[in-house]
Design an enzyme around this catalytic site. Structure first.
Site, PDB file in Angstrom:
ATOM      1  N   LYS A  18      -4.886   0.324  -3.783  1.00 28.40           N
ATOM      2  CA  LYS A  18      -3.528   0.426  -4.335  1.00 28.40           C
ATOM      3  C   LYS A  18      -3.276   1.892  -4.714  1.00 28.40           C
ATOM      4  O   LYS A  18      -4.229   2.601  -4.978  1.00 28.40           O
ATOM      5  CB  LYS A  18      -3.375  -0.451  -5.587  1.00 28.40           C
ATOM      6  N   HIS A  71      -5.947 -11.946   6.740  1.00 29.65           N
ATOM      7  CA  HIS A  71      -5.073 -12.102   5.580  1.00 29.65           C
ATOM      8  C   HIS A  71      -4.007 -13.139   5.917  1.00 29.65           C
ATOM      9  O   HIS A  71      -3.576 -13.237   7.055  1.00 29.65           O
ATOM     10  CB  HIS A  71      -4.419 -10.765   5.211  1.00 29.65           C
TER      11      HIS A  71
END
EC number: 4.1.1.39
Length: 441
Positions: free
Chosen positions: A166, A285
């Site tokens: 992030k 994912h």
């Protein structure tokens, strides 16, 4: 009388067959139906079977050219859902010949392709599928699977640790690689591209792949452990996706990643084949899954998407957390976690498993716990998911007040402490916080 009688007919005359004995080769489906008011459950169940197999709304003369009996889907059982008004579970059996071998795409098009917009139903949800070995054997499944992955990484006896880098959007490739290096150097096994990191103007894929590979090899040399970063190969075309996977292989990195629902099952299966042929692990994912699985009474349950992924191919897949920021009921989550990693899973309605599933020897998939989890969840996660899992902390690593590397150290120390405590026979559920506190010293 001439020929046959045209006109609209009741589906249940042909497609509702409570006396039918299911075959070992049938694909079985459990649907949660909410019929429109005034539509009997048998007619609704038969309609589902018809529309997802050979039926159409009227008798057609070409029906005479084939054997309906051989090819039709059959609704063979209906049960009311306890505690819900006007909801039923309809069980449908499909003959194997209705499906193309080795194509998850075709399987889903057939079973859930059309019938969900059906007028006689207010809502419909595919709860589970039973995939017979005769069909699952036509799929390659995961490129490597749990055991082979452990051998490639030389990591045993504990869950693996990951971290999503992030901020997910906006870093340059160089700074991105730097964040990867710090996390891996601190003790994580994997770092991860966020699912929306593909190849945007602020960071093109090739630059990211290069800087990440550098970070991998540096951290590997310094720690003496094998390290990985899920390089997201998801792209706008299959050709571009494979181009990225090829470049990853040329760099010598161990693992790539794909968003299997937005990318699609056809692309995913192609990538899985490439990964097996070239020794790359494949991280999956599930972006977009909640669009399909969030509503209880309409859509497809995640356990169906999970089974489809195991057939299409992937070595890791995100599977909820039971404890973090995203919802998940414990027993039901563990049900599909077992469907992902075990060979043989018994029918157990309390865990949402409608059919006994025998995968024979198809490799298993690591479930990935990810989303809002942090170090204090570690004892619970270790207990719930066991060794064969990947625990992923994004903000739970990078949010450490001293930075990424100490955040990674904290996660690794906490994990080792929990595994050791468990192996010594301590009760993680009760003593979890105490174990973490001791480890902090």
């Amino acid at each position: 009388g001439v020929g046959f009688k045209a006109g609209v007919k009741d589906y249940r005359l042909t497609y509702y067959t409570p006396e039918y004995k299911t075959k070992d080769t049938d694909i079985l489906a459990a649907f949660r139906m909410t019929p429109q008011p005034g539509v009997p459950a048998e007619e609704a169940g038969a309609a589902v079977a018809a529309e997802s197999s050979t039926g159409t709304w009227t008798t057609v003369w070409t029906d005479g050219l084939t054997s309906l009996d051989r090819y039709k889907g059959r609704c063979y059982d209906i049960e009311p859902v306890a505690g819900e008004e006007n909801q039923y579970i309809a069980y449908v059996a499909y003959p194997l010949d209705l499906f193309e071998e080795g194509s998850v795409t075709n399987m889903l098009t057939s079973i859930v392709g059309n019938v969900f917009g059906f007028k006689a139903l207010r809502a419909l949800x595919x709860e589970d599928l039973r995939i017979p070995p005769a069909y699952s054997k036509t799929f390659m499944g995961p490129p490597h699977g749990i055991q082979v992955e452990r051998d490639k990484l030389n990591k045993y006896g504990r869950p693996l640790l990951g971290c999503t880098i992030k901020p997910k959007l906006g870093l340059s490739a160089k700074n991105y690689g730097r964040a990867v290096y710090e996390c891996l150097r601190g003790g994580l096994d994997f770092t991860k591209d966020d699912e929306n990191v593909n190849s945007q103007p602020f960071m093109r894929w090739r630059d990211r792949f290069l800087f990440v590979a550098e970070a991998l090899f540096k951290s590997q040399a310094e720690t003496g452990e094998i390290k990985g970063h899920y390089l997201n190969a998801t792209a706008g075309t299959c050709e571009e996706m494979l181009k990225r996977a090829v470049f990853a292989r040329e760099l010598g990195v161990p693992i790539v990643m794909h968003d299997y629902l937005t990318g699609g099952f056809t692309a995913n299966t192609s990538l899985a084949f490439y990964c097996r042929d070239n020794g790359l692990l494949l991280h999956i994912h599930r972006a977009m899954h909640a669009v399909i699985d969030r509503q209880k009474n309409h859509g497809m349950h995640f356990r169906v998407l999970a089974k489809a992924l195991r057939m299409s191919g992937g070595d890791h897949i995100h599977a909820g957390t039971v404890v973090g920021k995203l919802e998940g009921e414990r027993e039901v989550t563990l049900g599909f976690v077992d469907l992902l990693r075990d060979d043989y899973i018994e029918k157990d309605r309390s865990r949402g498993i409608y059919f006994t599933q025998d995968w024979v020897s198809m490799p298993g998939v690591f479930p990935v716990a990810s989303g809002g989890i942090h170090v204090w969840h570690m004892p619970a996660l270790t207990e719930i998911f066991g060794d064969d899992s990947v625990l992923q902390f994004g903000g739970g690593t990078l949010g450490h007040p001293w930075g990424n590397a100490p955040g990674a150290v904290a996660n690794r120390v906490a994990l080792e402490a929990c595994v050791q405590a468990r192996n010594e026979g301590r009760d993680l559920a009760r003593e979890g916080n105490e174990i973490i506190r001791e480890a902090c010293k």
